[in-house]
Scaffold this motif. Sequence first.
Motif, PDB file in Angstrom:
ATOM      1  N   GLU A  73       4.069  82.509  17.950  1.00  0.00           N
ATOM      2  CA  GLU A  73       4.108  83.915  17.538  1.00  0.00           C
ATOM      3  C   GLU A  73       4.557  84.081  16.081  1.00  0.00           C
ATOM      4  OE1 GLU A  73       5.644  82.589  20.160  1.00  0.00           O
ATOM      5  OE2 GLU A  73       7.612  83.480  20.557  1.00  0.00           O
ATOM      6  N   ILE A  90      -6.844  88.436  30.697  1.00  0.00           N
ATOM      7  CA  ILE A  90      -5.518  88.847  31.180  1.00  0.00           C
ATOM      8  C   ILE A  90      -5.703  90.053  32.086  1.00  0.00           C
ATOM      9  CG2 ILE A  90      -3.145  89.398  30.556  1.00  0.00           C
ATOM     10  CD1 ILE A  90      -3.653  88.270  27.821  1.00  0.00           C
ATOM     11  N   PHE A  98      -2.744  95.725  24.880  1.00  0.00           N
ATOM     12  CA  PHE A  98      -2.580  94.381  24.332  1.00  0.00           C
ATOM     13  C   PHE A  98      -2.630  94.409  22.800  1.00  0.00           C
ATOM     14  CE2 PHE A  98      -4.533  90.333  22.953  1.00  0.00           C
ATOM     15  CZ  PHE A  98      -3.553  89.464  23.401  1.00  0.00           C
ATOM     16  N   GLU A 101       0.519  96.053  21.381  1.00  0.00           N
ATOM     17  CA  GLU A 101       1.686  95.163  21.464  1.00  0.00           C
ATOM     18  C   GLU A 101       1.597  94.092  20.382  1.00  0.00           C
ATOM     19  OE1 GLU A 101       4.109  94.277  24.191  1.00  0.00           O
ATOM     20  OE2 GLU A 101       3.804  96.054  25.431  1.00  0.00           O
ATOM     21  N   ALA A 102       0.401  93.526  20.241  1.00  0.00           N
ATOM     22  CA  ALA A 102       0.228  92.437  19.291  1.00  0.00           C
ATOM     23  C   ALA A 102       0.390  92.956  17.856  1.00  0.00           C
ATOM     24  CB  ALA A 102      -1.142  91.796  19.482  1.00  0.00           C
TER      25      ALA A 102
ATOM     26  N   GLN C 438      -2.713  82.276  29.259  1.00  0.00           N
ATOM     27  CA  GLN C 438      -2.483  83.690  28.953  1.00  0.00           C
ATOM     28  C   GLN C 438      -1.297  83.850  28.009  1.00  0.00           C
ATOM     29  OE1 GLN C 438      -2.112  85.632  32.739  1.00  0.00           O
ATOM     30  NE2 GLN C 438      -4.298  85.519  33.157  1.00  0.00           N
ATOM     31  N   CYS C 442      -1.386  85.378  24.141  1.00  0.00           N
ATOM     32  CA  CYS C 442      -0.537  86.486  23.689  1.00  0.00           C
ATOM     33  C   CYS C 442       0.284  86.065  22.469  1.00  0.00           C
ATOM     34  CB  CYS C 442       0.434  86.923  24.787  1.00  0.00           C
ATOM     35  SG  CYS C 442      -0.369  87.696  26.187  1.00  0.00           S
ATOM     36  N   ARG C 443       0.860  84.890  22.561  1.00  0.00           N
ATOM     37  CA  ARG C 443       1.732  84.439  21.470  1.00  0.00           C
ATOM     38  C   ARG C 443       0.913  84.210  20.203  1.00  0.00           C
ATOM     39  NH1 ARG C 443       5.397  79.658  23.564  1.00  0.00           N
ATOM     40  NH2 ARG C 443       6.560  80.095  21.659  1.00  0.00           N
ATOM     41  N   ARG C 445      -1.371  85.919  19.278  1.00  0.00           N
ATOM     42  CA  ARG C 445      -1.598  87.238  18.691  1.00  0.00           C
ATOM     43  C   ARG C 445      -0.292  87.856  18.186  1.00  0.00           C
ATOM     44  NH1 ARG C 445      -5.831  85.140  18.540  1.00  0.00           N
ATOM     45  NH2 ARG C 445      -7.698  85.766  19.684  1.00  0.00           N
ATOM     46  N   ILE C 447       2.720  88.069  19.894  1.00  0.00           N
ATOM     47  CA  ILE C 447       3.641  88.659  20.869  1.00  0.00           C
ATOM     48  C   ILE C 447       4.666  87.601  21.296  1.00  0.00           C
ATOM     49  CG2 ILE C 447       3.801  89.762  23.138  1.00  0.00           C
ATOM     50  CD1 ILE C 447       0.832  90.629  22.690  1.00  0.00           C
ATOM     51  N   ALA C 452       5.585  88.504  26.094  1.00  0.00           N
ATOM     52  CA  ALA C 452       4.301  88.069  26.638  1.00  0.00           C
ATOM     53  C   ALA C 452       4.388  87.938  28.157  1.00  0.00           C
ATOM     54  CB  ALA C 452       3.871  86.750  26.005  1.00  0.00           C
ATOM     55  N   LEU C 455       4.366  91.323  29.642  1.00  0.00           N
ATOM     56  CA  LEU C 455       3.029  91.913  29.542  1.00  0.00           C
ATOM     57  C   LEU C 455       2.104  91.361  30.630  1.00  0.00           C
ATOM     58  CD1 LEU C 455       1.443  93.817  27.536  1.00  0.00           C
ATOM     59  CD2 LEU C 455       0.546  91.734  26.516  1.00  0.00           C
TER      60      LEU C 455
END
Lengths: 249, 433, 489
Positions: A73, A90, A98, A101-102, C438, C442-443, C445, C447, C452, C455
């Motif tokens: 991240e 997801i 999503f 949040e990102a 997943q 997320c990470r 991106r 998050i 994550a 989410l």
Amino acid sequence: MLEIENLQVAVEGKEILKGLSLKLPAGEVHAIMGPNGSGKSTLSYVLAGRDGYEVTQGRVLFKGEDLLEMEPEKRAAAGVFLAFQYPVEIPGVANTTFLKEAANAVRMARGEEPHDALRFVKLLRAKTKELGMSDEMLKRPVNSGFSGGEKKRNEMLQMAMLEPSLAILDETDSGLDIDALKTVSDAVNAMRAENRTFLVITHYQRLLNHIVPDQIHVLAGGRIVRSGGQELAAELEARGYADILSAAA
Amino acid sequence: MSIQTMTTAKSFVDLYAAEKARLPGADLPWLAALREQAAARLLELGLPTARMEQWRYTPALANRIGTVSFTEGGLEAIGGHTGLELGDSTRISTRIAWQDGRIAGPAAALPALPFLKIRSLETLLAEDPDLAHPALAADAESESAMALLNLALLRDALFVELGETEARPLLWSRQEASGGLANTRLQMTLQTGAAATLVEEIDSRAGLSNRRTTIALADGTSLRHVILLGEGQDATDLGEMQLRLGRDARYSVFLRYGGSGLARQAIDIDLTAPGAEAQINGLYLLGGRAHGDLTSHIRHQAPGTSSTTLFKGVLDDRARQVFRGKITVEAGAARSDGRMSNKTLLLSDKAEIDSKPELMIFHDEVQCAHGATSGKLDEQALFYLRSRGLPLEEARKLLIRSFLSEAAEGAEALRDLPVGDLLIDKQLQRLGQ
Amino acid sequence: MAISVETARQVKELERYKYGFVTDIEADTAPKGLSEEIVRFISAKKGEPQWLLNWRLKAYEQWLSMPEPDWAQLSFPPIDYQDAYYYSAPKQASDGPKTIGDVDPKLLETYEKLGIPLHEQEILAGVQERSNIAVDAVFDSVSVATTFKHKLEEAGVIFCSISEAVQRCPDLVRRYLGSVVPVGDNKHACLNSAVFTDGSFVYIPKGVRCPMELSTYFRINAANTGQFERTLIVADEGSHVSYLEGCTAPMRDENQLHAAVVELVALDEAEIKYSTVQNWYPGDADGVGGIYNFVTKRGACRGCNSKISWTQVETGSAITWKYPSCILQGEGSVGEFHSIAITNNHQQADTGTKMIHLGPNTKSRIISKGISAGRSSQSYRGLVKISPKAHGARNHTQCDSLLVGDSCAAHTVPYIESRNAEAQVEHEATTSRISEDQLFYCRQRGIPEEQAVALVVNGFCRDVLQQLPMEFAVEAQKLVGISLEGSVG
């Protein structure tokens, strides 16, 4: 922007990258081509920080900082974006949620204010339209039930929203019909900028007709075996990998 | 011959007290002590009742057993004929016939081949008692009343040892009982590199057969197992089976429930080493007041183990089928894959299916799933077939057959014996479908 | 407001469980322990009629000889029933009827801190965020306030504490109390029948659509005190009500017992929607303290085309033992169970539902989402029973478990019993760990990992979260994240 020096990576004890070196200056588009199993996807995952890839030697500097030390991240916040070859589904998480949040996590990590809700939606709608996507896709869960082409467009939408400084496209052209290929290419071309670098990983030359790279590198056996200009792509297309590989051997 | 009414554990223990001097190995102090221990524990535990979770849906045994005799049994060889033929007649095959709990025919007639050793209880006790001891000693400690009863009154057993061989020997065991208590035991070990097919037919006309099976599959072995349960009419047939699978060992079993009495098979499988694989496939086609029960427990104890269970059937009249399938993934059993499915067609409002597919997961890196459905024949499909000219009965039969065939077609255990269709047809005829 | 901060550990815990404070208020408490005298004491405190006292005494007698339910996948030391208080009431609240104006400011402050507004004026003026929810606030053993009573009365709806209902409408209480959960149903319900101290009562008359959401907020405050509330909701023909329930408790090192009973009755064409966000103190990260939540919840769909729907978000308690169920008697009646259960650290939960199909064309739907993290253990336990008369009955069950971390456990124990050929039953269950793919996606991106996880888990729970009323859904979503804190990395 990105400097890879003598990178050696093993997966489950098996050496995949065997001393890869590469320099990507800011504002350029570089393409990596190579046969299946040459280590293309490994390179993209290592740069993004996925677990299970053991760096045994070498280093990667991103804007002068040690990229390999950072959590995934943190890399994203620093500006690394990976368009996945197989975007992950997801279930239950709406695409908009999503993205928000990102985008906000990245903004906050960069010390910027999070988007206010209204501005975010406006921005998102505009980008969605540019990519020829429907608003309905924003409500659907991330990549769930998306077609191959929709998934790739969704990757481009995320890229547009996150405004990375290094975008790695891992076989983004695979499984796309000619229209989708054009949309994706247009999205990349529109984002080309002085402070943004692209690393386009592909098996086929056809993508490079749409996204014209500054340099092309051939990856084989875990190393860059040749580098050159657009003419290299044409040569590959005409003669296949075998010739180049035997010449390099 | 002694005939008694068996309604309680005590009646069996009394029978044991009366018979113990005449049981095989009565002169072996260790065996006599184990039998004594088993009888005492049986008295303490009592016969299974529906209050015990393991017997929840299967009616109290005492009501079903009625009168049981412990006969002397016939030692004549019996020519049980199943109507099933071997797919490959050139293979090494051995038939073992049981009558009323004893192996029929003189023990010496059991073949001895370099890689295959088959011995009866009496032979084993004379030649190699150390081989019998551990398993019998374990049974004496068992929590299962049926295992205790089996040990206390055990009259015969089959011990099979199979070594490495190119061939896949086929063992055919047929058990008949004419109304007595038939306690049988089958103990089988497959040594590394061994492969075999085992077919068991249980055909008791009345009384209680209490079968106990232990199978050990060493690394890299393979066993295909077919169990044809309860051909008999009013018999109570109870089987308990325990298996241990080593590295890359493969076990597949196909069960068929088709009688009109009570048939229960419990299967416990321990997947103890990486790569071990188990498959349970089963069919039930029951009518009348038949009662079937499959109680399975598959324990994934090592990483990279997998199991599948597919149990399908059709119930008519007042028939009742029980499926209690349990998958446990123990801590550390990473990348385990366990799947379980139970599907039932109910043809009558008096029929009943009780299904309990259970997952107990103690490790996170797993993929487990189960499903269960019950319902009637698909009306739309039925209508479709009829609109294409099939008479109602034909259409029903076709749908039932196609519903059932999934369980037989995918059964690894039936690879040498492609008898799935035959079994289904025979049973459909019997049910008048 | 005195906050019990005994150790640094607890201070740290406080950040996670923000409801862990104690209200310092003078209480009227019965002597410790359980006996016939205590049962009589409670009944006398409430000024109950003889029939109710007799009912309690009968329950107490039965309780003495009942065995503890032992079939759940739970482990805890035997409960010392003599080591708890069975009645504790804030002093002033125990003296008869009250209006909001009479309520001790300390209590009002407590509920405010919990986010539960009891000031009607402010709510009406839009000062408070939550609007249009009537609240019955239960503090330890008694109901301390019920809001919007008058507005509800105009619609003919009775919403009050059960103690008050015993006085106001004894016939209704007598007719339905124990009619869904019999006194001797199980040991916990039996104990509740003997010593229940308060709870909520709702009656929706024929054809009335309840004009606002009804809500009860349960708060255990006193130390060593069990909470035994009793809720009874009767929806008369053609009526409709949505009821919400929330719960919190202070952090204490000892385990406290909460043994509630909830009974729902839906007559012809009536609908009851019952939602719970259960956030009792779960104990600390080492498994010390926390609430034992042993609850019996059952609804009877007595009328034709009636509907009862249970939605629960279970994140709290050291141990949860709870199976909100539906008895589908009326022809065409519908039962639903939507559940999210999250366990972390040393929490244990054994929860699920029973759908008993008795009438023809009855339908039920079960969606259960279980998330185990840390060293916790969780079981889904369910029964779907189709009786011979339930022609055309249908059930669909979807039961998914997610594991976060390698020291937790998840179990699925469904019982499916079908005795009708015209019925259709479908059950599906899956267990898997939270997907690395997943999380990495997320990470990548940007998050962070914990976010994550929250989410992805929220996505996993979406089908159930959608069933909650808006106000609760937002709260529940946040709770999902908070409950999983510390479960990764």
